[in-house]
Design a protein around this motif. Sequence first.
Motif, PDB file in Angstrom:
ATOM      1  N   ALA A 428       0.863  -1.172   0.000  1.00 54.59           N
ATOM      2  CA  ALA A 428       0.000   0.000   0.000  1.00 54.59           C
ATOM      3  C   ALA A 428       0.894   1.215   0.000  1.00 54.59           C
ATOM      4  O   ALA A 428       1.917   1.211   0.643  1.00 54.59           O
ATOM      5  CB  ALA A 428      -0.879  -0.010   1.251  1.00 54.59           C
ATOM      6  N   ASP A 536     -10.748   8.867  -0.140  1.00 52.05           N
ATOM      7  CA  ASP A 536      -9.834   7.773  -0.495  1.00 52.05           C
ATOM      8  C   ASP A 536      -8.493   8.321  -0.936  1.00 52.05           C
ATOM      9  O   ASP A 536      -7.448   7.794  -0.569  1.00 52.05           O
ATOM     10  CB  ASP A 536     -10.431   6.934  -1.628  1.00 52.05           C
ATOM     11  N   MET A 538      -7.206  11.056  -0.060  1.00 50.72           N
ATOM     12  CA  MET A 538      -6.490  11.556   1.106  1.00 50.72           C
ATOM     13  C   MET A 538      -5.776  10.406   1.827  1.00 50.72           C
ATOM     14  O   MET A 538      -4.611  10.522   2.214  1.00 50.72           O
ATOM     15  CB  MET A 538      -7.469  12.255   2.047  1.00 50.72           C
ATOM     16  N   VAL A 539      -6.483   9.298   1.985  1.00 53.63           N
ATOM     17  CA  VAL A 539      -5.868   8.152   2.658  1.00 53.63           C
ATOM     18  C   VAL A 539      -4.637   7.684   1.889  1.00 53.63           C
ATOM     19  O   VAL A 539      -3.577   7.409   2.465  1.00 53.63           O
ATOM     20  CB  VAL A 539      -6.889   7.000   2.784  1.00 53.63           C
ATOM     21  N   MET A 540      -4.798   7.629   0.564  1.00 53.59           N
ATOM     22  CA  MET A 540      -3.669   7.185  -0.265  1.00 53.59           C
ATOM     23  C   MET A 540      -2.471   8.111  -0.076  1.00 53.59           C
ATOM     24  O   MET A 540      -1.340   7.652   0.043  1.00 53.59           O
ATOM     25  CB  MET A 540      -4.050   7.215  -1.741  1.00 53.59           C
ATOM     26  N   ILE A 542      -1.818  10.001   2.482  1.00 60.54           N
ATOM     27  CA  ILE A 542      -1.243   9.797   3.818  1.00 60.54           C
ATOM     28  C   ILE A 542      -0.337   8.568   3.806  1.00 60.54           C
ATOM     29  O   ILE A 542       0.805   8.593   4.278  1.00 60.54           O
ATOM     30  CB  ILE A 542      -2.368   9.616   4.867  1.00 60.54           C
ATOM     31  N   LEU A 543      -0.836   7.490   3.213  1.00 63.38           N
ATOM     32  CA  LEU A 543      -0.051   6.250   3.195  1.00 63.38           C
ATOM     33  C   LEU A 543       1.217   6.423   2.374  1.00 63.38           C
ATOM     34  O   LEU A 543       2.286   5.939   2.741  1.00 63.38           O
ATOM     35  CB  LEU A 543      -0.888   5.104   2.615  1.00 63.38           C
TER      36      LEU A 543
ATOM     37  N   LEU B  90      -8.577  -0.045   2.726  1.00 66.61           N
ATOM     38  CA  LEU B  90      -7.277   0.623   2.749  1.00 66.61           C
ATOM     39  C   LEU B  90      -6.602   0.447   4.105  1.00 66.61           C
ATOM     40  O   LEU B  90      -5.382   0.294   4.181  1.00 66.61           O
ATOM     41  CB  LEU B  90      -7.432   2.103   2.405  1.00 66.61           C
ATOM     42  N   THR B  97       1.091  -3.738   4.980  1.00 66.56           N
ATOM     43  CA  THR B  97       2.360  -3.031   4.807  1.00 66.56           C
ATOM     44  C   THR B  97       3.100  -2.939   6.137  1.00 66.56           C
ATOM     45  O   THR B  97       4.317  -3.133   6.217  1.00 66.56           O
ATOM     46  CB  THR B  97       2.103  -1.627   4.259  1.00 66.56           C
ATOM     47  N   TYR B 147     -16.497   2.599   4.030  1.00 68.37           N
ATOM     48  CA  TYR B 147     -16.141   3.593   5.042  1.00 68.37           C
ATOM     49  C   TYR B 147     -16.589   3.169   6.428  1.00 68.37           C
ATOM     50  O   TYR B 147     -17.773   2.887   6.651  1.00 68.37           O
ATOM     51  CB  TYR B 147     -16.734   4.952   4.690  1.00 68.37           C
TER      52      TYR B 147
END
Lengths: 631, 290
Positions: A428, A536, A538-540, A542-543, B90, B97, B147
Amino acid sequence: MNLIPFLICFPFVVAIFMYLIRNNKIRNGVAYASLVVIMATVVWLLVDFISHGAQGTPILIENELTELVILIAEVGLMFLVVYQCFVHRKYLISLLSIVQTLLIIWVEHFGPEISETPQMLLDRLSVLMIVIVAFIGGMITIYAVGYMHGYHHYHTEFPDRRYYFFALIFVFLGAMFGLVLSKSMLWMDFFWEVTSICSFLLIGYTKTDEAIENSFRALWMNLLGGLMLAIGITVSAFQIGVVDLQTIVEYGLTIPIVCFAFAALTKSAQLPFSRWLLGAMVAPTPSSALLHSATMVKAGVYLLFRLSPALAGTMTGTMVSFIGGLTFFLASLLAISKSDAKAVLAYSTISNLGLIVACAGVGMPETIWAAIYLLIFHAVSKAMMFQDVGAVENSLHSRNIENMQGLIYRLPRLTFIMLIGIAGMYLAPFGMLIAKWAAFKAFVDASNPLLIIFIAFGSATTMFYWTKWMAKIIGPPRVDTPLRDVTKKNEYASLYIHAVIMVVICLLCVPMSKFVVLPIEESLIGSATMTLDSADIMVMVILLIAIVVLPFVCYFGTKKHKRKHVISYMNGVNAGDNKNFIDSFGEEKQLYTANWYMVDYLGENKLLTPCIILSAGVLIIMMCLIIGGAV
Amino acid sequence: MATKQFIFVLLYIVCAPFIGGFLDGVDRKVSARMQGRKGPSVFQPFYDVIKLFQKEPLVVKRSQTFLVMTYLLFMVITGGLFFAGMDLLLCFFSLTTCAMFLVLAASFTHSPYASVGCQRELVQMMAYEPMVLLTAVGFYVATGTFYVKDIIGMDMSAIVYLPGVFIGFLFILTIKMRKSPFDLSTAHHAHQEIVRGVTQEMVGSNLALIHLAEWYETVFLLGVVAMFFVNSNPVSYVAALIVVLLAYFLEILIDNVSARVNWKVLLVSTWVVTLVAGGVNLTILVLMHR
């Protein structure tokens, strides 16, 4: 639009020069110059295409001469195959070639009336494919110049036939351009044939027994696909008197489409046809890189993309997606047992293509999005990984992952690129995972629980083989002998460019989705949706920041800390360091820690045959049902 | 909404180590009572971690520290995403990870026990990963969203649709929490044949960081368990809390009554449970939706 005939013909002309020039320096120079011309043409074509609104333009080539050239070339190829088959006593394989060539010639000249339609189509998908072939394929060729020099330096047992090798590579590139631009199935069939025979000759380059054996396996599997293509064309010529791909898809003709899908499965090395791609790794690394990333296997998925509107919700689509899902899981399971880096990459290619095939087979907007994204990402990452492993092999004289322990200290630059490649494959939030995540959503919406289960299990097995590889190359090496990095400048140039492209694709996944993937999807199936909403993204982000920044921050943050070094725990029998221990005879012995391959359970000799039988059974039964239902 | 999310994340970051450490202490106490011992104080895990931090920093290989630290921070982020109500799938990808960083940290020395532990850890990951992904998909099918914030806002608890998935998730929770019979790669008890396995070469503050990460992980995982029960009705939160405590007790019980199995039993049993409980549940749900 004169660029297109030029783009297709030019590599063939270069190939002739490659074959004729026997001076390495001059030939390399010509190769570089030609690649620059090809890339410049593609850029020009791209700019021209976009400035004209990126609309699909069919191209009619009214030229008796072209038809004649293709006819002669087809017959010539047939004789080439027949000759090779007779030399190596593989008589049956020659039949596959003879039957399909005669079938095509008969349909074209003596069969039913076929209405004249444009033979070529320049649309968004074909432009994407051209860019991939020209740039990824082109860079692999640049890499090959340096690689083949070193290859023949170390492998003096093989005759130096670089002129032949580079000629084949250029023919391959030209055929790929032709293939992705063909609208008429007759033309596509011809280029399809050229790529099949090219890969056959490339695999057999070293002329060892193993290489010849594997090259003939690749030949018969791909010719079988070619034969199905020819049958599909014949049926469609009889049914509607048209051999135009888009028209066939619009009509949704079941038998031609299932035949084409079958051909695509052989080309993409899906189970039960995976063995040809596994055997292909006996060839020098650049040809593996070419077969696995930009060309060959991508031709198969390209055809499936074209067919996908006619696959959605049909029995054929179910067949394709089932085979794809099954291949995704089983190939990743088989990859666990492999310690040969190229074999792991080969299985990973088959597995990833399985995912693309499954997505294309479902044919829903979300799955097509995932499939196109995967196609781009896979082309870049796999080309990079193959070239990197090839470069490591030249320096390390081994491509066994076990020998790569502590490679980060021995070949730091190549290992760093390798780490980027591996991370992109499964971590990820990089490319693969985004596509996987989209696929999950789409398979739920398509009510396909079986595919969800395949992906869930396949993800787990994928993670296993990549992580253990990654774990091996970091940490201290087994031996301290220094290693000389013999990678040449042109090899590094290609590797660095790939690494940069890959990082950029990961960083710019959102714009890429908007400006590349969605427009292609729209032109392909008429609608474009991707539910990547702001949260989504935003999460990506952040990761992404976390995985890029955190290790560095932690690394430099802890670097200054005072730490006392101790030796590792070995029940107190360390021989003074972490590398040796005192054995039961009181003698010093080198420590050897190996990864876990589970060969007794997942080895090729245990698992591959059942996998092939299972998938062949499914394929045959479903083909029978589909064709039987349509007749 | 944004401030509410922010508060939740802040609460997680601040409180999770205390809750996780306390649960760990309870675990040791309850285990001791089951074995007829008095057991340490429930605050013993905190004393242990504080002591570990005060120890002289020893390393086998310097760079191991940064991998351990990345592991911890990634775990905080994973949990943070979850408690911020983000995309569940996610979160789980991020968890994978994160687990990978632990494996890298463990294998970094290539020392014998840590290497064996690391390979076993990978098999454990391979065993539980399908069920983790199916859990996320299960929630999506049941509620129509990935979500977390929308899943817990439904009128009906997800457990109604996902009983099989819940059982499957409890099954892999045993692996995730490193409880017997599935504590192959490293055990909380001092009777593992590969000594400490994954954490073999980690001492002092590095080991303390691993403990902290495990506490964060425990809270995150129990949060997922709670998610099966929480709905828009406030009463459901109480029910979820009870179920979480029961689930935690169940894990302690299993830990104390079972002997460690070998990797084949682990892998096959987990995959069979995943297929039967998770797969069948999911299939029925998907077909009902059609």
